[in-house]
Design a protein around this motif. Structure first.
Motif, PDB file in Angstrom:
ATOM      1  N   ILE A   1       0.804  -1.176  -0.143  1.00  0.00           N
ATOM      2  CA  ILE A   1      -0.005  -0.035  -0.090  1.00  0.00           C
ATOM      3  C   ILE A   1       1.012   1.355   0.028  1.00  0.00           C
ATOM      4  CG2 ILE A   1      -1.676   1.407   1.365  1.00  0.00           C
ATOM      5  CD1 ILE A   1      -2.901  -1.577   2.151  1.00  0.00           C
ATOM      6  N   ASP A   2       2.005   1.027   0.671  1.00  0.00           N
ATOM      7  CA  ASP A   2       2.871   2.130   0.832  1.00  0.00           C
ATOM      8  C   ASP A   2       3.584   2.266  -0.423  1.00  0.00           C
ATOM      9  OD1 ASP A   2       2.005   2.800   3.395  1.00  0.00           O
ATOM     10  OD2 ASP A   2       3.700   2.003   4.440  1.00  0.00           O
ATOM     11  N   GLY A   3       3.324   1.685  -1.206  1.00  0.00           N
ATOM     12  CA  GLY A   3       4.118   1.932  -2.717  1.00  0.00           C
ATOM     13  C   GLY A   3       5.371   0.837  -2.842  1.00  0.00           C
ATOM     14  N   CYS A   4       5.646   0.061  -1.848  1.00  0.00           N
ATOM     15  CA  CYS A   4       7.003  -0.830  -1.879  1.00  0.00           C
ATOM     16  C   CYS A   4       6.734  -2.115  -2.858  1.00  0.00           C
ATOM     17  CB  CYS A   4       7.325  -1.240  -0.597  1.00  0.00           C
ATOM     18  SG  CYS A   4       8.316  -0.367   0.376  1.00  0.00           S
ATOM     19  N   GLY A   5       7.593  -2.334  -3.738  1.00  0.00           N
ATOM     20  CA  GLY A   5       7.502  -3.523  -4.578  1.00  0.00           C
ATOM     21  C   GLY A   5       8.100  -4.550  -3.796  1.00  0.00           C
ATOM     22  N   LEU A   6       7.992  -5.933  -4.190  1.00  0.00           N
ATOM     23  CA  LEU A   6       8.336  -7.004  -3.557  1.00  0.00           C
ATOM     24  C   LEU A   6       9.825  -6.748  -3.126  1.00  0.00           C
ATOM     25  CD1 LEU A   6       6.457 -10.073  -5.345  1.00  0.00           C
ATOM     26  CD2 LEU A   6       6.347  -9.059  -3.111  1.00  0.00           C
ATOM     27  N   PHE A   7      10.597  -6.276  -4.083  1.00  0.00           N
ATOM     28  CA  PHE A   7      12.041  -6.445  -3.889  1.00  0.00           C
ATOM     29  C   PHE A   7      12.560  -5.305  -2.760  1.00  0.00           C
ATOM     30  CE2 PHE A   7      16.543  -4.947  -4.542  1.00  0.00           C
ATOM     31  CZ  PHE A   7      17.158  -6.323  -4.662  1.00  0.00           C
ATOM     32  N   LYS A   8      11.657  -4.254  -2.950  1.00  0.00           N
ATOM     33  CA  LYS A   8      12.020  -3.290  -1.817  1.00  0.00           C
ATOM     34  C   LYS A   8      11.360  -3.654  -0.433  1.00  0.00           C
ATOM     35  CE  LYS A   8      12.061   1.711  -2.621  1.00  0.00           C
ATOM     36  NZ  LYS A   8      11.205   3.015  -2.715  1.00  0.00           N
ATOM     37  N   THR A   9      10.489  -4.336  -0.431  1.00  0.00           N
ATOM     38  CA  THR A   9       9.876  -4.955   0.976  1.00  0.00           C
ATOM     39  C   THR A   9      10.998  -5.999   1.461  1.00  0.00           C
ATOM     40  OG1 THR A   9       7.793  -4.819  -0.320  1.00  0.00           O
ATOM     41  CG2 THR A   9       7.899  -6.233   1.853  1.00  0.00           C
ATOM     42  N   TRP A  10      11.651  -6.675   0.519  1.00  0.00           N
ATOM     43  CA  TRP A  10      12.729  -7.632   1.230  1.00  0.00           C
ATOM     44  C   TRP A  10      13.632  -6.810   1.512  1.00  0.00           C
ATOM     45  CZ3 TRP A  10      17.429  -8.128  -1.323  1.00  0.00           C
ATOM     46  CH2 TRP A  10      18.475  -9.263  -0.848  1.00  0.00           C
ATOM     47  N   TRP A  11      14.187  -5.937   0.870  1.00  0.00           N
ATOM     48  CA  TRP A  11      15.373  -5.233   1.182  1.00  0.00           C
ATOM     49  C   TRP A  11      15.233  -4.166   2.452  1.00  0.00           C
ATOM     50  CZ3 TRP A  11      20.566  -5.244   0.088  1.00  0.00           C
ATOM     51  CH2 TRP A  11      21.143  -3.975   0.619  1.00  0.00           C
ATOM     52  N   ASN A  12      13.922  -3.465   2.794  1.00  0.00           N
ATOM     53  CA  ASN A  12      13.849  -2.476   3.447  1.00  0.00           C
ATOM     54  C   ASN A  12      13.267  -3.125   4.812  1.00  0.00           C
ATOM     55  OD1 ASN A  12      14.729  -0.442   2.093  1.00  0.00           O
ATOM     56  ND2 ASN A  12      12.816   0.143   1.341  1.00  0.00           N
ATOM     57  N   ILE A  13      12.545  -4.426   4.727  1.00  0.00           N
ATOM     58  CA  ILE A  13      11.705  -4.684   5.740  1.00  0.00           C
ATOM     59  C   ILE A  13      12.260  -6.218   6.190  1.00  0.00           C
ATOM     60  CG2 ILE A  13       9.399  -5.551   6.831  1.00  0.00           C
ATOM     61  CD1 ILE A  13       8.124  -3.686   4.870  1.00  0.00           C
ATOM     62  N   PHE A  14      12.329  -7.152   5.271  1.00  0.00           N
ATOM     63  CA  PHE A  14      12.727  -8.418   5.763  1.00  0.00           C
ATOM     64  C   PHE A  14      14.253  -8.586   6.174  1.00  0.00           C
ATOM     65  CE2 PHE A  14       8.942 -11.465   5.252  1.00  0.00           C
ATOM     66  CZ  PHE A  14       8.240 -10.370   4.824  1.00  0.00           C
ATOM     67  N   LEU A  15      15.173  -7.973   5.300  1.00  0.00           N
ATOM     68  CA  LEU A  15      16.446  -8.081   5.652  1.00  0.00           C
ATOM     69  C   LEU A  15      16.884  -7.709   6.945  1.00  0.00           C
ATOM     70  CD1 LEU A  15      18.791  -7.591   2.677  1.00  0.00           C
ATOM     71  CD2 LEU A  15      18.549  -9.507   4.049  1.00  0.00           C
ATOM     72  N   PRO A  16      16.403  -6.477   7.431  1.00  0.00           N
ATOM     73  CA  PRO A  16      16.832  -5.699   8.727  1.00  0.00           C
ATOM     74  C   PRO A  16      16.163  -6.785   9.740  1.00  0.00           C
ATOM     75  CG  PRO A  16      15.832  -4.058   7.160  1.00  0.00           C
ATOM     76  CD  PRO A  16      15.763  -5.369   6.467  1.00  0.00           C
ATOM     77  N   LEU A  17      15.066  -6.942   9.681  1.00  0.00           N
ATOM     78  CA  LEU A  17      14.230  -7.990  10.705  1.00  0.00           C
ATOM     79  C   LEU A  17      14.977  -9.338  11.091  1.00  0.00           C
ATOM     80  CD1 LEU A  17      10.301  -7.782   9.900  1.00  0.00           C
ATOM     81  CD2 LEU A  17      11.706  -6.752  12.033  1.00  0.00           C
ATOM     82  N   SER A  18      15.561  -9.907  10.015  1.00  0.00           N
ATOM     83  CA  SER A  18      16.086 -11.139  10.299  1.00  0.00           C
ATOM     84  C   SER A  18      17.582 -10.889  10.649  1.00  0.00           C
ATOM     85  CB  SER A  18      16.209 -11.725   8.930  1.00  0.00           C
ATOM     86  OG  SER A  18      16.724 -11.123   7.602  1.00  0.00           O
ATOM     87  N   LYS A  19      17.994  -9.742  10.987  1.00  0.00           N
ATOM     88  CA  LYS A  19      19.427  -9.497  11.468  1.00  0.00           C
ATOM     89  C   LYS A  19      19.894 -10.747  12.352  1.00  0.00           C
ATOM     90  CE  LYS A  19      20.471  -4.629  11.108  1.00  0.00           C
ATOM     91  NZ  LYS A  19      20.462  -3.548  11.801  1.00  0.00           N
ATOM     92  N   PRO A  20      19.165 -11.070  13.536  1.00  0.00           N
ATOM     93  CA  PRO A  20      19.684 -12.128  14.461  1.00  0.00           C
ATOM     94  C   PRO A  20      20.253 -13.584  13.626  1.00  0.00           C
ATOM     95  CG  PRO A  20      17.702 -11.167  15.180  1.00  0.00           C
ATOM     96  CD  PRO A  20      18.062 -10.676  13.911  1.00  0.00           C
ATOM     97  N   VAL A  21      19.215 -13.940  12.813  1.00  0.00           N
ATOM     98  CA  VAL A  21      19.276 -15.146  12.130  1.00  0.00           C
ATOM     99  C   VAL A  21      20.470 -14.996  11.081  1.00  0.00           C
ATOM    100  CG1 VAL A  21      18.361 -16.696  10.680  1.00  0.00           C
ATOM    101  CG2 VAL A  21      16.734 -15.456  12.100  1.00  0.00           C
ATOM    102  N   MET A  22      20.595 -13.814  10.535  1.00  0.00           N
ATOM    103  CA  MET A  22      21.726 -13.621   9.501  1.00  0.00           C
ATOM    104  C   MET A  22      23.035 -13.673  10.238  1.00  0.00           C
ATOM    105  SD  MET A  22      20.279 -13.513   6.692  1.00  0.00           S
ATOM    106  CE  MET A  22      20.347 -12.497   5.332  1.00  0.00           C
TER     107      MET A  22
END
Lengths: 302, 279
Positions: free
Chosen positions: B177-198
């Motif tokens: 809804i905020d205009g993020c494509g799938l790639f941006k969503t991965w980069w801006n949301i999922f990557l930062p959230l998964s820091k501990p696992v990474m």
């Protein structure tokens, strides 16, 4: 698509986008995990040397391997190693995890030290132990100093088959037990403490608490770790190859070493891949147990 | 309170301490032995064991190994490969994990099943054919050989997917809804959230790559491309009788990862937990 379950109401299939996300990983997975299996299978039906394909061989390589006593001897050595090492690789780390779970002072230090050998390279641990175990090495000197060996006595830890196996199993236990220890420790910490408290109030001593609370709670994990350890031990190669080089007189040569020697020293890649494939199938059967267990576990987790 | 005091003094607890610390000594003595031996003058013989742990110490063995082998180069190779492999494989794995967790596509179940069965594949058993494939691709005896096959491991995908599954789908919708494509969503949301696992997977992959022996040993011939573990046996054969120089190379290859381990233990422990139980 034609089933169209409700949870797809928001979006249809995004095959194109998914492909973009999947390709970077899958390219490597296919080229370096899947292709070698089928290529190896193809090679195994040919006479093949480092110079390339020399002609079709049908099942010759497989028949040769089945009749090759050295193939079975090496498989036997690997099996023997699995039998000797698995009990130690379960009991030692389990005992250590119980010690770590006992809330002693300095337990962080203890955990660090118990685990430390695990982070060293197989090349490092092998050469450290070669020097400790050689006839004038640390171990014999120590045994002489505390009087277990006489002043002129020495034990040939690496040159006498029985002692060589004992050495290899002990080195491997020292080196790899930390991994299992951490898994056990995690399992122990998941057991609710009120169970222990209740048992203590009821008068259960430490031994009874171990038998009636800890062991039943750890059953699943014990099975999982046993399966993982059996599979890992079946693939033993590096430390044996470096410490005893398979000797004395090929008495400790493992199957992976034999596959390697057949391929690269005897220049029989066709035969080597046939042996690989037979061993591969044996390991897959073993791993299948792990997979089933793993699946059940992750279903519960979700 | 009295309970606590009596626990401290009781004989079983005292025995437990003795056992615990004796075992710690067994675990650490070979490592200490390696380090102190590396600090002894060349050609030292064992003699009295206790004396080994006392001065005089010297760094001349270290100086010697630097002069007699391209060990700086090997260190750089090891560092380079051990950094590049985790970075590339985590990027690839998290992209694939994102698709498997949050994007609808045909045959998704089968694709995931294939990756999961990849975890069962015993790499050691197919190492000869991997060698032949690498030979066919003409990447043997190069950095490509050290890096590319290491990117095929499925463990990261499985673990990261599990983590992404725990992130609500609503987050993806909101980002859309905020205009993020799938790639941006991965980069801006999922990557930062998964820091501990990474972080856990990174350390794990770093150590595994740094220590790897069998594959580099098979695939690398040129001395300049050696990693430290395959450089060690090279050293051994040349100085067989003397203990100090091989122990110096061993210690040199190990001290950096011992330091990494002491600082990042938490992540290593987490990494093991992921592979075994939560995986």
């Amino acid at each position: 698509m034609n089933k169209a379950p409700q949870n797809q109401r928001r979006k249809g299939n995004h095959n194109g986008v998914a492909a973009i996300f999947l390709t970077p990983y899958f390219a490597f997975f296919i080229v370096f995990s899947i292709v070698p299996i089928f290529y190896g299978l193809y090679v195994s039906f040919h006479k093949w040397t480092l110079a390339g394909k020399q002609g079709f061989a049908g099942l010759d390589n497989y028949l040769y391997a089945i009749k090759d006593p050295d193939f079975w001897a090496s498989l036997g050595h690997t099996g023997y190693f699995v039998l000797l090492s698995t009990p130690l690789l379960i009991l030692v780390p389990f005992a250590l995890s119980l010690i770590l779970d006992a809330k002693l002072k300095g337990r962080t230090f203890l955990r660090t030290v118990y685990f430390m050998p695990n982070i060293l390279s197989v090349a490092v641990i092998s050469f450290v132990w070669i020097f400790i175990l050689r006839s004038d090495g640390l171990l014999n000197t120590l045994l002489r100093e505390i009087g277990i060996l006489g002043q002129e006595q020495e034990l040939f830890w690496l040159d006498e088959p029985k002692l060589a196996w004992i050495s290899l199993v002990l080195i491997t236990t020292w080196w790899t037990q930390g991994f299992n220890m951490i898994m056990f420790l995690t399992g122990l910490q998941d057991i609710p403490t009120d169970q222990y408290e209740a048992a203590t109030i009821d008068g259960a001593n430490a031994w009874k608490r171990l038998v009636y609370i800890t062991l039943p709670a750890m059953r699943q994990l014990l099975i999982l770790i046993t399966v993982l350890t059996v599979i890992a031990s079946s693939k033993v190669f590096g430390q044996v190859f470096l410490v005893t080089k398979g000797g004395p007189a090929n008495e400790t040569r493992t199957i992976i070493q034999y596959i390697y020697e057949t391929g690269f020293r005897s220049n029989e890649l066709g035969l080597s891949t046939a042996m690989s494939f037979m061993f591969f199938v044996m390991l897959i059967v073993l791993s299948f147990l792990q997979f089933k267990f793993f699946n059940r576990k992750s279903d519960q987790g979700e | 309170m009295p309970e606590h005091a009596s626990r401290k003094l009781s004989l079983p607890v005292l025995l437990l301490y003795i056992v615990a610390f004796s075992l710690a000594i067994i675990c650490i003595v070979p490592i200490l032995w390696m380090v102190v031996t590396s600090l002894k003058p060349e050609g030292s013989v064992i003699g009295e064991i206790g004396r080994r742990f006392l001065p005089p110490f010297t760094f001349e063995n270290y100086q010697y190994i630097f002069e007699s082998a391209p060990i700086v180069r090997w260190t750089m190779n090891s560092l380079f490969v051990s950094m590049v492999v985790p970075i590339l494989s985590l990027i690839n794995a998290s992209l694939a994990a994102y698709a498997l967790s949050k994007i609808n596509f045909s045959y998704k179940k089968i694709v995931f099943w294939v990756i999961l069965s990849g975890m069962m594949l015993p790499g050691e058993a197919t190492i000869v054919s991997l060698y032949m494939v690498a030979n066919g691709l003409d990447i043997l005896d190069s950095y490509y050989a050290l890096i590319l096959p290491a990117l095929a491991g499925p463990l990261g995908v499985v673990i990261i997917r599990q983590f992404y599954d725990g992130i609500p789908n609503e987050l993806v919708d909101a980002a859309k809804i905020d205009g993020c494509g799938l790639f941006k969503t991965w980069w801006n949301i999922f990557l930062p959230l998964s820091k501990p696992v990474m972080a856990a997977l990174f350390i794990f992959s770093f150590l595994g790559t740094w220590n790897d022996f069998l594959w580099p040993f098979l695939s690398i011939q040129t001395e300049e491309l050696y990693t430290l573990p395959i450089g060690i046996p090279f050293f051994m054969s040349s100085y067989n009788q003397d203990e100090t120089l091989p122990m110096t190379v061993n210690a040199y290859a190990s001290v950096p990862i011992i330091i990494v381990f002491i600082f990042f233990q938490k992540y290593i422990v987490k990494g093991i937990t992921f592979t075994g139980i939560k995986g």
